[in-house]
Design an enzyme around this catalytic site. Structure first.
Site, PDB file in Angstrom:
ATOM      1  N   CYS A   2       0.828  -1.200   0.000  1.00  0.00           N
ATOM      2  CA  CYS A   2       0.000   0.000   0.000  1.00  0.00           C
ATOM      3  C   CYS A   2       0.862   1.249   0.000  1.00  0.00           C
ATOM      4  CB  CYS A   2      -0.887  -0.011   1.224  1.00  0.00           C
ATOM      5  SG  CYS A   2      -1.763  -1.574   1.429  1.00  0.00           S
ATOM      6  N   ARG A  27       2.156   1.565  -5.910  1.00  0.00           N
ATOM      7  CA  ARG A  27       2.352   0.676  -4.771  1.00  0.00           C
ATOM      8  C   ARG A  27       1.132  -0.218  -4.527  1.00  0.00           C
ATOM      9  NH1 ARG A  27       6.579   2.391  -1.557  1.00  0.00           N
ATOM     10  NH2 ARG A  27       5.727   1.116   0.123  1.00  0.00           N
ATOM     11  N   TRP A  74      -3.118  -2.303  -1.606  1.00  0.00           N
ATOM     12  CA  TRP A  74      -2.847  -3.573  -2.290  1.00  0.00           C
ATOM     13  C   TRP A  74      -3.314  -4.631  -1.295  1.00  0.00           C
ATOM     14  CZ3 TRP A  74      -0.303  -8.256  -1.805  1.00  0.00           C
ATOM     15  CH2 TRP A  74      -0.148  -8.997  -2.993  1.00  0.00           C
ATOM     16  N   ASN A 100       0.286   0.500   5.935  1.00  0.00           N
ATOM     17  CA  ASN A 100       0.960  -0.252   4.864  1.00  0.00           C
ATOM     18  C   ASN A 100       1.774  -1.347   5.542  1.00  0.00           C
ATOM     19  OD1 ASN A 100       2.495  -1.218   2.704  1.00  0.00           O
ATOM     20  ND2 ASN A 100       4.064   0.374   3.002  1.00  0.00           N
ATOM     21  N   GLY A 101       1.457  -2.606   5.271  1.00  0.00           N
ATOM     22  CA  GLY A 101       2.174  -3.714   5.909  1.00  0.00           C
ATOM     23  C   GLY A 101       1.215  -4.824   6.283  1.00  0.00           C
ATOM     24  N   GLU A 488      13.489 -13.510 -17.591  1.00  0.00           N
ATOM     25  CA  GLU A 488      13.011 -12.126 -17.423  1.00  0.00           C
ATOM     26  C   GLU A 488      12.024 -11.742 -18.522  1.00  0.00           C
ATOM     27  OE1 GLU A 488      12.530  -8.219 -15.942  1.00  0.00           O
ATOM     28  OE2 GLU A 488      12.957 -10.196 -15.080  1.00  0.00           O
ATOM     29  N   LYS A 492       8.239 -10.466 -17.808  1.00  0.00           N
ATOM     30  CA  LYS A 492       7.711  -9.188 -18.313  1.00  0.00           C
ATOM     31  C   LYS A 492       6.384  -9.407 -19.034  1.00  0.00           C
ATOM     32  CE  LYS A 492       9.338  -6.859 -16.362  1.00  0.00           C
ATOM     33  NZ  LYS A 492      10.322  -7.241 -15.403  1.00  0.00           N
ATOM     34  N   GLU A 495       3.581 -10.449 -16.501  1.00  0.00           N
ATOM     35  CA  GLU A 495       3.082  -9.480 -15.520  1.00  0.00           C
ATOM     36  C   GLU A 495       2.335  -8.307 -16.144  1.00  0.00           C
ATOM     37  OE1 GLU A 495       5.907  -7.438 -13.032  1.00  0.00           O
ATOM     38  OE2 GLU A 495       7.521  -7.883 -14.423  1.00  0.00           O
ATOM     39  N   HIS A 511      13.657 -32.090 -22.867  1.00  0.00           N
ATOM     40  CA  HIS A 511      13.370 -32.886 -21.665  1.00  0.00           C
ATOM     41  C   HIS A 511      11.952 -32.672 -21.151  1.00  0.00           C
ATOM     42  CE1 HIS A 511      17.598 -33.786 -21.834  1.00  0.00           C
ATOM     43  NE2 HIS A 511      17.837 -32.501 -21.940  1.00  0.00           N
ATOM     44  N   LYS A 610       4.581  -2.197  -6.995  1.00  0.00           N
ATOM     45  CA  LYS A 610       5.991  -1.962  -7.328  1.00  0.00           C
ATOM     46  C   LYS A 610       6.947  -2.522  -6.300  1.00  0.00           C
ATOM     47  CE  LYS A 610       9.341  -0.430  -9.805  1.00  0.00           C
ATOM     48  NZ  LYS A 610       9.656  -1.153 -11.008  1.00  0.00           N
TER      49      LYS A 610
END
Ligand code: AGP
Length: 615
Positions: A2, A27, A74, A100-101, A488, A492, A495, A511, A610
């Site tokens: 948050c 955030r 969030w 926030n937490g 990566e 990208k 997400e 395999h 983020k």
């Protein structure tokens, strides 16, 4: 995680708080809310979704006041609903709190409070904290600023978890209180006004004078003064810092999205990551911030790199780069695993915690665990004031500038640049000759221009993206240090476009993964002209034999790939230890253009934030 912002001063709080929330929206953006001290009461407005919805709700039903707190969420506990949106109140309804937490023992506390007659309106851990503070305040009977701070202390001593909080009480006008443990909180100092915020980007339009609160610190703020003390009640010698961040760093400028702006900033962010760190005279890299002598670096016999998400991919590429440049054994660990894994590490193991935000909870915990075990633990961070930067034993700042797009781009190539510099430094302390060092420096100095050249491929990459926009699954493949780049590339795309995608070492295809190959599943091969080029060609042939479409990232001048691949993107030529950085650029642009073509919000992808400040 948050974002919170509080304001106390002479101006109307709503515009300040809404602008701050917009700057913190990266955030978390599940819901938002504001509470103001207004005429002896607390006025609150909340909305599900973006800050724009909250602004709309306030426009329809205005509120006024010069002291207030606000939040963008969030979701961690409880669904995305109006009831679960912050601010939350205590049982009296006179105390409002944003957080926030994560309060890990909230259920136990909640059950105790319910047994004592408390009634909760939401499923959040935060409302429990508000009730705890309110209960302590009521019991103290001390209806002053000191009483409120005392009540907060009492409540915080009962909670286990992380918090960055701001609190107001209708019976104590003119006072804003904040506290932190694990989640970032900064106090902004203005002329007859003060701010509390999760990060400086929310307040730099108003002040550049800030105090970064440390864990277990409480700030009691009024218009014209503030006091900082600890949860255990002692005073604090605080330091006022000046924020260097420029105001336009928080604006998109001519770009439609922060992500595209940050992709295009990479020539300068990579140049800034190398600035003052290449010594042609000594033919080595200079990383003074490591706080280690060459003798101490020479004694290092093992390196552990740890991080999360994109930072983990940088760590994995770092393993390849440092081992090939410096011949030092390197291991890379997911920070979330490292903190509980009890990894056997002997005395001369050096640990690096890699984090753009410097606030990622798992990476911070990994750093603390490594220090707890007596290892020198350094940070590679982009946020100079972050907790990881402040708690590490030294490190290297990335100097990539503010990264607002949730999908990490320029921070990734800056991390790779710094890990390459580290490889050069450690290599020169070991077996690399002066001449070899000079060559690497000469090549690295060319990097910003090579990246600028790779960005010129944007239009052709957009065409390729349009061709595959309806694919439901992608494979990304690479060898050696380009395998982490494949990971990566897949991250990208996942997400920001929500398309399923996975990355593998090219040879792993045979395999099992090759079972996924069909005409609808594109494979993106990172196949530069390096020592394993021919091996990649064989793997491409295996995919083509099963009619799988292939997009290849190759090296300028390559003619072999075009003969067997459906689409070829040619990056500038560079030595093997620099192709991972160059290969990342087209993968960033490919995922960006696919997401934009699908109408996704690339800067604020669903379910993401983020910096992940909870476990
Ligand atoms: C990457 O695009 C994501 N935003 C995420 O995986 C991120 O890399 C991860 O959360 C680590 O963040 P940090 O570098 O700030 O610690």
């Amino acid at each position: 995680m948050c974002g919170i912002i509080g304001y106390i001063g002479g101006s109307e709080a709503v515009p300040v708080l809404l602008e701050g929330l917009r700057r913190l929206e990266y955030r978390g953006y599940d819901s938002a809310g504001v509470a103001l001290l207004s005429g002896g009461a607390i006025e609150v407005r909340k909305a599900v979704g973006r800050i724009a919805n909250l602004a709309e709700a306030i426009q329809q039903n205005p509120i006024h006041g010069t002291t207030g707190i606000s939040h963008t969420r969030w979701a961690t506990h409880g669904g995305v609903t109006l009831e679960n949106a912050h601010p939350h109140f205590d049982a009296s309804g006179h105390l409002a709190l944003v957080h926030n937490g994560v309060i890990e023992n909230y259920q136990t506390l909640r059950d105790r409070l319910i047994a004592e007659g408390h009634v909760f309106k939401s499923q959040t851990d935060t409302e429990v904290l508000a009730h705890l503070v309110g209960e302590a305040f009521e019991k103290s009977g001390d209806r002053t600023k000191e009483g409120l701070v005392g009540a907060l202390r009492q409540a915080l001593r009962q909670v286990i978890g992380t918090y960055g909080i701001a609190v107001i009480h209708s019976e104590i006008p003119g006072v804003l209180v904040g506290a932190r443990r694990g989640s970032p909180l900064v106090l902004g100092i203005g002329k007859d006004e003060h701010f509390l915020a999760s990060d400086v980007s929310a307040i730099i339009a108003h002040t550049r004078e800030v105090v970064y609160l440390n864990d277990y610190e409480i700030a009691a703020v009024e218009n014209d003064r503030f006091e900082i003390s600890t949860v255990s009640g002692s005073g604090v010698d605080f330091q006022v810092s000046k924020v260097e961040l420029s105001a336009d760093a928080v604006d998109k400028g001519k770009y439609p999205h922060f992500m595209l702006k940050e992709i295009y900033e990479q020539p300068s962010s990579i140049r800034d990551a190398m600035r003052g760190r290449l010594s042609a005279e000594e033919a080595t890299a200079k990383l003074g911030g490591l706080n280690m002598t060459n003798g101490e670096l020479r004694a290092v016999d093992r390196i552990v790199l740890t991080g999360c998400g994109t930072a983990f991919h940088a760590a994995l590429a770092g393993e390849y780069l440092i081992e090939s440049l410096a011949h030092v054994p390197v291991e890379c660990e997911f920070a979330s695993e490292f903190r509980y894994r009890n990894l056997p590490m002997d005395r001369d193991t050096l640990v690096f915690a890699i984090s753009q935000s410097g606030e990622t909870a798992d990476t911070l915990a990994a750093l603390r665990e490594s220090q707890r075990k007596g290892h020198r633990t350094l940070g590679i961070c982009n946020n100079v004031a972050s907790t990881i930067a402040r708690e590490s034993d030294g490190g290297a700042y990335m100097h990539a500038g503010l990264e607002i797009g949730v999908a990490a781009t320029k921070s990734f190539t800056s991390q790779l640049t710094i890990l390459t510099l580290l490889g050069l430094l450690l290599g020169r302390i070991r077996h690399l000759s002066h001449a070899e060092g000079r060559t690497i420096i000469h090549e690295m100095e060319k990097l910003p221009d090579l990246v600028a050249k790779a960005l010129e491929l944007d239009e052709s990459i957009q065409r390729v993206a349009k061709k595959y926009v309806s694919a439901k699954n992608f494979l990304f493949l690479g060898r050696q240090a380009n395998y982490p780049i494949a990971l990566e590339g897949a991250l990208k795309l996942k997400e920001i476009s929500y398309i399923s995608a996975s990355g593998y070492p090219s040879a792993e295809l045979k395999h099992g993964v090759i079972a996924l190959i069909n005409e609808e599943t594109p494979s993106v091969f990172i196949a530069p002209q390096d020592a394993v080029f021919d091996k990649n060609i064989s793997n491409i042939e295996e995919v083509k034999a099963r009619k799988g479409p292939v997009i290849a990232i190759g090296t300028e001048g390559d003619t072999a790939l075009a003969k067997i691949c459906d689409d070829v993107i040619l990056i500038p030529h560079a030595p093997d230890y620099l192709t991972p950085i160059l290969s990342a650029i087209p993968l960033q642009l490919l995922s960006y253009h696919i997401a934009v073509a699908l109408g996704c919000d690339v800067d604020k992808p669903r379910n993401l934030a983020k910096s992940v400040t909870v476990e």
